[in-house]
Design a protein around this motif. Structure first.
Motif, PDB file in Angstrom:
ATOM      1  N   ILE A  61       5.923   7.564  -8.935  1.00  0.00           N
ATOM      2  CA  ILE A  61       4.710   7.278  -9.689  1.00  0.00           C
ATOM      3  C   ILE A  61       4.564   5.763  -9.821  1.00  0.00           C
ATOM      4  N   VAL A  62       3.443   5.231  -9.362  1.00  0.00           N
ATOM      5  CA  VAL A  62       3.213   3.782  -9.324  1.00  0.00           C
ATOM      6  C   VAL A  62       2.074   3.427 -10.280  1.00  0.00           C
ATOM      7  N   ASP A  63       2.299   2.408 -11.118  1.00  0.00           N
ATOM      8  CA  ASP A  63       1.250   1.886 -11.983  1.00  0.00           C
ATOM      9  C   ASP A  63       0.329   1.014 -11.127  1.00  0.00           C
ATOM     10  N   PHE A  64      -0.767   1.628 -10.685  1.00  0.00           N
ATOM     11  CA  PHE A  64      -1.652   0.961  -9.736  1.00  0.00           C
ATOM     12  C   PHE A  64      -2.345  -0.243 -10.380  1.00  0.00           C
ATOM     13  N   THR A  65      -2.665  -0.145 -11.659  1.00  0.00           N
ATOM     14  CA  THR A  65      -3.326  -1.255 -12.352  1.00  0.00           C
ATOM     15  C   THR A  65      -2.442  -2.499 -12.374  1.00  0.00           C
ATOM     16  N   SER A  66      -1.194  -2.311 -12.773  1.00  0.00           N
ATOM     17  CA  SER A  66      -0.263  -3.444 -12.819  1.00  0.00           C
ATOM     18  C   SER A  66       0.035  -3.976 -11.426  1.00  0.00           C
ATOM     19  N   LEU A  67       0.071  -3.084 -10.449  1.00  0.00           N
ATOM     20  CA  LEU A  67       0.333  -3.510  -9.075  1.00  0.00           C
ATOM     21  C   LEU A  67      -0.783  -4.434  -8.581  1.00  0.00           C
ATOM     22  N   ALA A  79     -13.712  -0.576  -0.368  1.00  0.00           N
ATOM     23  CA  ALA A  79     -13.256   0.366  -1.397  1.00  0.00           C
ATOM     24  C   ALA A  79     -11.995   1.075  -0.914  1.00  0.00           C
ATOM     25  N   LEU A  80     -10.983   1.061  -1.763  1.00  0.00           N
ATOM     26  CA  LEU A  80      -9.741   1.805  -1.522  1.00  0.00           C
ATOM     27  C   LEU A  80      -9.655   2.894  -2.589  1.00  0.00           C
ATOM     28  N   VAL A  81      -9.732   4.166  -2.184  1.00  0.00           N
ATOM     29  CA  VAL A  81      -9.776   5.296  -3.108  1.00  0.00           C
ATOM     30  C   VAL A  81      -8.469   6.083  -2.980  1.00  0.00           C
ATOM     31  N   LEU A  82      -7.824   6.303  -4.123  1.00  0.00           N
ATOM     32  CA  LEU A  82      -6.556   7.039  -4.141  1.00  0.00           C
ATOM     33  C   LEU A  82      -6.606   8.093  -5.243  1.00  0.00           C
ATOM     34  N   PRO A  83      -5.987   9.268  -5.014  1.00  0.00           N
ATOM     35  CA  PRO A  83      -5.952  10.285  -6.073  1.00  0.00           C
ATOM     36  C   PRO A  83      -4.983   9.879  -7.185  1.00  0.00           C
ATOM     37  N   LEU A  84      -5.372  10.172  -8.420  1.00  0.00           N
ATOM     38  CA  LEU A  84      -4.489   9.912  -9.547  1.00  0.00           C
ATOM     39  C   LEU A  84      -3.319  10.883  -9.539  1.00  0.00           C
ATOM     40  N   ALA A  85      -2.211  10.461 -10.121  1.00  0.00           N
ATOM     41  CA  ALA A  85      -1.032  11.322 -10.189  1.00  0.00           C
ATOM     42  C   ALA A  85      -1.351  12.548 -11.029  1.00  0.00           C
ATOM     43  N   LEU A  86      -0.914  13.735 -10.540  1.00  0.00           N
ATOM     44  CA  LEU A  86      -1.184  14.985 -11.255  1.00  0.00           C
ATOM     45  C   LEU A  86      -0.392  15.073 -12.540  1.00  0.00           C
ATOM     46  N   GLN A  87       0.852  14.587 -12.526  1.00  0.00           N
ATOM     47  CA  GLN A  87       1.704  14.645 -13.698  1.00  0.00           C
ATOM     48  C   GLN A  87       1.940  13.229 -14.200  1.00  0.00           C
ATOM     49  N   PRO A  88       1.552  12.904 -15.424  1.00  0.00           N
ATOM     50  CA  PRO A  88       1.782  11.564 -15.946  1.00  0.00           C
ATOM     51  C   PRO A  88       3.242  11.289 -16.160  1.00  0.00           C
ATOM     52  N   SER A  89       3.612  10.013 -15.972  1.00  0.00           N
ATOM     53  CA  SER A  89       4.992   9.584 -16.168  1.00  0.00           C
ATOM     54  C   SER A  89       5.087   8.812 -17.467  1.00  0.00           C
ATOM     55  N   ASP A  90       6.174   8.999 -18.225  1.00  0.00           N
ATOM     56  CA  ASP A  90       6.330   8.334 -19.513  1.00  0.00           C
ATOM     57  C   ASP A  90       6.393   6.823 -19.349  1.00  0.00           C
ATOM     58  N   GLN A 124      -6.416   0.684 -19.658  1.00  0.00           N
ATOM     59  CA  GLN A 124      -5.720   1.913 -19.292  1.00  0.00           C
ATOM     60  C   GLN A 124      -4.997   1.745 -17.960  1.00  0.00           C
ATOM     61  N   ALA A 125      -3.780   2.269 -17.898  1.00  0.00           N
ATOM     62  CA  ALA A 125      -2.992   2.181 -16.659  1.00  0.00           C
ATOM     63  C   ALA A 125      -3.308   3.380 -15.775  1.00  0.00           C
ATOM     64  N   PHE A 126      -3.797   3.107 -14.561  1.00  0.00           N
ATOM     65  CA  PHE A 126      -4.055   4.167 -13.588  1.00  0.00           C
ATOM     66  C   PHE A 126      -2.804   4.344 -12.732  1.00  0.00           C
ATOM     67  N   CYS A 127      -2.291   5.566 -12.703  1.00  0.00           N
ATOM     68  CA  CYS A 127      -1.060   5.837 -11.956  1.00  0.00           C
ATOM     69  C   CYS A 127      -1.346   6.725 -10.760  1.00  0.00           C
ATOM     70  N   VAL A 128      -0.738   6.384  -9.635  1.00  0.00           N
ATOM     71  CA  VAL A 128      -0.863   7.165  -8.408  1.00  0.00           C
ATOM     72  C   VAL A 128       0.535   7.527  -7.914  1.00  0.00           C
ATOM     73  N   ALA A 129       0.594   8.600  -7.169  1.00  0.00           N
ATOM     74  CA  ALA A 129       1.869   9.023  -6.580  1.00  0.00           C
ATOM     75  C   ALA A 129       1.950   8.483  -5.166  1.00  0.00           C
ATOM     76  N   GLY A 130       3.006   7.721  -4.883  1.00  0.00           N
ATOM     77  CA  GLY A 130       3.120   7.187  -3.539  1.00  0.00           C
ATOM     78  C   GLY A 130       4.201   6.147  -3.423  1.00  0.00           C
ATOM     79  N   ASN A 131       4.108   5.366  -2.358  1.00  0.00           N
ATOM     80  CA  ASN A 131       5.086   4.342  -2.032  1.00  0.00           C
ATOM     81  C   ASN A 131       4.548   2.980  -2.459  1.00  0.00           C
TER      82      ASN A 131
END
Length: 487
Positions: A318-324, A463-474, A350-357
């Motif tokens: 789970i990657v914090d895309f906003t901070s990245l 535009a770079l579009v990515l799906p949000l992570a299904l399960q939020p990480s603490d 708000q921090a947007f999180c995505v699942a990935g590398n």
């Protein structure tokens, strides 16, 4: 124990012919053994029934002989005749109602005859006589004669050697028939399996004759059971062929792209060596440095493109895309300011999180910003990074006020080694190799998203579009090292 079972399973699965043979023959052998056991039980029952009926007839014959002779012993001629028919020695005992033995052998065990024996009904039982197992029958008949005094009991017994011999003979005959059936079935099954697997053997030989580069679909006729396998193989061949064509095209394009920078480096190095003045030498060395930097970036982007296409998902998280995005924008800010360009980030708290590398996502964001710095923004311009979300996806917009991209070339720019000319047919002044946007789209596809050119009245917008992570990480560790909550 488990290891031995796995080894035996691997050996058993080594040959499909043997596997089918054992799977067919093993039930047949088990059925044959069961049939042999049933046949042996039937043989014993048949032997017992036959000899018991004969023993009952002998008992009647002995009773009639004793009645006729008024208690005298049975004649040797009759006994020999009965033994010749029955096969085993015959013993008898005739007693009166008061227990007196009228004729026959007197050394029988006591209390072997039941007291509640019914008249006229034979009673069969087993006992041991002189150390040998015997089969006996007892009859109680009422004889109206003063000598016999009413109820007379006749006991006849015989050893069971011939009974057992008859059971074994019947069993041997049954086993011989079963053995012939099994041998015949074994040969027939092996022949049938061999012929049945002939299409597979022909298919194997046809595949073995192919060259490594021959990946055309298999079109030979095969049985219905093998068609799914052939269809899967054809699908694999098609994917391999497409991958080989892609790799060949990539290698050819990469070789073409690398050839020019290498030639330029060699020429500039030779010019620097032959420079007459220090100023000329410094100028050539500067050109050499820029060419080497371009070649280094080209190599890095080629590697990044291959990694994006083939990297496994083992290191995904789970990657914090906003901070990245914020961290990468801060790293590019000094370089942009040195060229008179400002980078503005418009992102919610708000921090947007995505699942990935995280490494691949960083590479995609860097290429978008670098693309705008190289081809979009000019002095006194700005690059705007905008983060927005619809609840299911997060979108990164990279806007600049540059010349923009024609609508007809909106998809072409994402192809490898493609660079668009400026108006008038001239190339862009800043160097590039045409891989940055291809890397962006490949990374987006790798993460289940997409990348495209969004229409803009002024400048260019990617535009770079990515799906949000299904399960939020603490808590998530962004690429730049800080910690933030993803919800």
């Amino acid at each position: 124990m488990r290891r031995g079972r796995l080894i035996s399973r691997k050996r058993f699965a080594g040959s499909l012919r043997l596997r089918l043979y054992f799977l067919i023959m093993l039930p047949l052998v088990l059925v044959a053994l069961l049939a042999g056991a049933i046949r042996y039980w039937q043989a014993q029952d048949m032997s017992r029934t036959l000899y018991d009926d004969a023993l009952k007839v002998v008992a009647h014959a002995v009773a009639r002989e004793v009645i006729i002779t008024q208690g005298d012993v049975v004649s040797d001629a009759l006994l020999n005749s009965l033994v010749g028919v029955m096969g085993d020695p015959i013993f008898y005992n005739v007693s009166a109602a008061d227990g007196r033995i009228l004729a026959g052998y007197t050394d029988t065990p006591d209390d072997i005859i039941p007291h509640d024996l019914r008249g006229g009904e034979p009673y069969f039982f087993d006992f041991t006589y002189i150390g040998d197992p015997v089969r006996a029958v007892v009859l109680r008949e009422f004889i109206a004669d003063p000598f016999f005094d009413g109820w007379t009991t006749v006991l006849v017994w015989q050893t069971i050697t011939q009974r057992r011999a008859l059971s074994l003979v019947i069993l041997q005959q049954a086993l011989a028939i079963l053995a012939v059936v099994l041998v015949t079935a074994s040969v027939a099954v092996w022949f049938g399996i061999t012929q049945g697997l002939r299409p597979l053997i022909d298919l194997k030989e046809a595949v073995a004759l192919r060259s490594p580069s021959e990946l055309n679909p298999i079109r030979r006729a095969v049985p219905n059971e093998v068609r799914p396998l052939v269809a899967t193989m054809n699908s694999l061949f098609a994917r391999l062929q497409a991958e080989m064509q892609r790799r060949n095209s990539f290698i050819a394009n990469a070789a073409h792209q690398i050839r020019n920078p290498v030639a330029a480096i060699q020429t500039q190095a030779e010019t620097a060596l032959t420079a007459r003045t220090e100023d000329q030498r410094q100028a050539r060395l500067q050109d050499l440095y820029e060419s080497a930097s371009d070649l280094s970036r080209l190599s890095q982007q080629l590697l990044s493109l291959e990694v994006a296409d083939h990297v496994s998902s083992e290191n995904d998280g789970i990657v914090d895309f906003t901070s990245l995005v914020a961290g990468i924008a801060r790293r590019f800010a000094p370089k942009a300011l040195s060229e008179g360009i400002e980078i503005h980030l418009n992102a919610p708290e708000q921090a947007f999180c995505v699942a990935g590398n995280a490494i691949l996502l960083r590479e995609a964001i860097e290429n978008l910003i670098d693309n705008s710095l190289r081809y979009g923004a000019v002095t006194d311009d700005e690059i705007r990074l905008i983060l927005e979300s619809d609840g299911h996806t997060v979108t990164l917009l990279v806007e600049d006020d540059g010349p923009g991209i024609p609508k007809e070339a909106a998809e072409q720019v994402f192809e490898r080694f493609v660079r668009l000319p400026q108006q008038g047919g001239q190339k862009f002044q800043k160097s590039g190799c045409g891989l940055g946007l291809a890397i962006v789209r490949s990374v987006a596809a790798r993460h289940g998203g997409t990348a495209y050119v969004r229409h803009s009245d002024t400048g260019c917008c990617f535009a770079l579009v990515l799906p949000l992570a299904l399960q939020p990480s603490d808590e998530v560790s962004p690429e730049h090292g800080s910690r933030s909550l993803c919800r």
